[in-house]
Design a protein around this motif. Structure first.
Motif, mmCIF file in Angstrom:
data_model
loop_
_atom_site.group_PDB
_atom_site.id
_atom_site.type_symbol
_atom_site.label_atom_id
_atom_site.label_comp_id
_atom_site.label_asym_id
_atom_site.label_seq_id
_atom_site.Cartn_x
_atom_site.Cartn_y
_atom_site.Cartn_z
ATOM 1 N N ALA A 196 -4.023 2.469 3.123
ATOM 2 C CA ALA A 196 -4.561 3.093 1.863
ATOM 3 C C ALA A 196 -3.405 3.212 0.652
ATOM 4 O O ALA A 196 -3.911 3.172 -0.395
ATOM 5 N N PHE A 197 -2.241 3.258 1.138
ATOM 6 C CA PHE A 197 -1.189 3.264 0.119
ATOM 7 C C PHE A 197 0.003 2.513 0.348
ATOM 8 O O PHE A 197 1.253 2.608 0.857
ATOM 9 N N PRO A 198 -0.414 1.035 0.347
ATOM 10 C CA PRO A 198 0.704 -0.253 0.844
ATOM 11 C C PRO A 198 2.000 -0.031 0.058
ATOM 12 O O PRO A 198 3.230 -0.093 0.563
ATOM 13 N N LYS A 199 1.894 0.408 -1.224
ATOM 14 C CA LYS A 199 3.175 0.561 -2.008
ATOM 15 C C LYS A 199 3.974 1.641 -1.629
ATOM 16 O O LYS A 199 5.167 1.594 -1.579
ATOM 17 N N ALA A 200 3.222 2.722 -1.780
ATOM 18 C CA ALA A 200 3.953 3.876 -1.346
ATOM 19 C C ALA A 200 4.582 3.921 -0.008
ATOM 20 O O ALA A 200 5.666 4.422 0.128
ATOM 21 N N MET A 201 3.941 3.467 0.860
ATOM 22 C CA MET A 201 4.334 3.316 2.385
ATOM 23 C C MET A 201 5.312 2.668 2.513
ATOM 24 O O MET A 201 6.567 2.954 3.501
#
Length: 250
Positions: A196-201
């Protein structure tokens, strides 16, 4: 006696945490709603337990919603309660009361995190479409990425760091020196949030290396690896809890 898992057949959702425990233990189970309605399974079998407060299924203690587990005459709802029941039976929790309660507490904390992840795309109401609450979702997702996600991961990182037996038997582990259902659930959380949040993770896991290592270790376990490569593992999609809307990833 086979376990019967009841959950929606097209999404991972909350039922996936139970599936992972059953798969990791090599348990005999039936994913009922994914079966054939002609054979008494499928979604109609699931709905029978929910209709009229469970009266159609003869239940005195009906579940509110899926997932729920049937084992013999016992029907258990709520993911954390199901795992509390399955843990000792599948060898996925410590034998002492303190270990069992701590594992349950970890699972409940993950349930809180899961709800917050869901609410990034449905912050107003689950009955509304994402497009009907997109401005609110953008604000909610920003706070989740910048505040809540790092806070949760830092806490789990601290749990792993403070577990004196966490590096035993190929760890790290959250509780003791062996795999528990909490480890499987944290794996699923990381997996879903990476979708869902590849960049944030990617940013957040740089500050949570033990959490990342736990995820990778669980993925390498033979039964889990086989499950992830099988048709039993439903792919992430935009109908489940973890949804990839690029604008929510900042």
């Amino acid at each position: 006696m086979s376990y019967e898992l009841y959950y929606w057949p097209t999404i991972q959702g909350r039922g996936e945490f139970v599936r992972l425990a059953l798969e990791a233990a090599g348990a005999d189970y039936v994913d009922v709603a994914r079966g054939s309605a002609a054979e008494g399974q499928g979604v109609p079998a699931l709905l029978r337990f929910l209709a009229d407060g469970g009266q159609n299924a003869g239940l005195v203690r009906p579940p509110f919603a899926p997932p729920f587990l049937k084992h013999g005459r016992l029907v258990i709802g709520q993911t954390a309660a199901i795992l509390l029941y399955l843990g000792p039976r599948l060898g996925l929790v410590g034998k002492g009361e303190a270990a069992r309660l701590w594992t349950h507490q970890l699972q409940l904390t993950m349930a809180d995190m899961l709800t917050e992840a869901h609410d990034t795309h449905h912050p107003i109401a689950s009955s509304l479409y994402y497009e009907d609450q997109k401005p609110e979702a953008l604000r909610r997702a920003q706070d989740f990425r910048k505040t809540r996600l790092p806070k949760f991961l830092a806490w789990f990182e601290g749990v792993l760091e403070s577990n004196p037996a966490g590096g035993a038997r190929g760890g790290p582990y959250l509780v003791g020196g062996r795999l528990s259902y909490a480890d499987l659930s944290l794996f699923q959380l990381v997996q879903g949030l990476r979708y869902a949040f590849p960049k944030a993770m990617k940013r957040a896991l740089k500050n949570a290396p033990r959490v990342a290592a736990l995820h990778d270790g669980v993925a390498r376990r033979p039964r889990i690896a086989a499950y992830l490569d099988s048709e039993r593992r439903i792919a992430f999609n935009e109908d489940g809890i973890f949804r990839r809307y690029p604008e929510l990833d900042g």
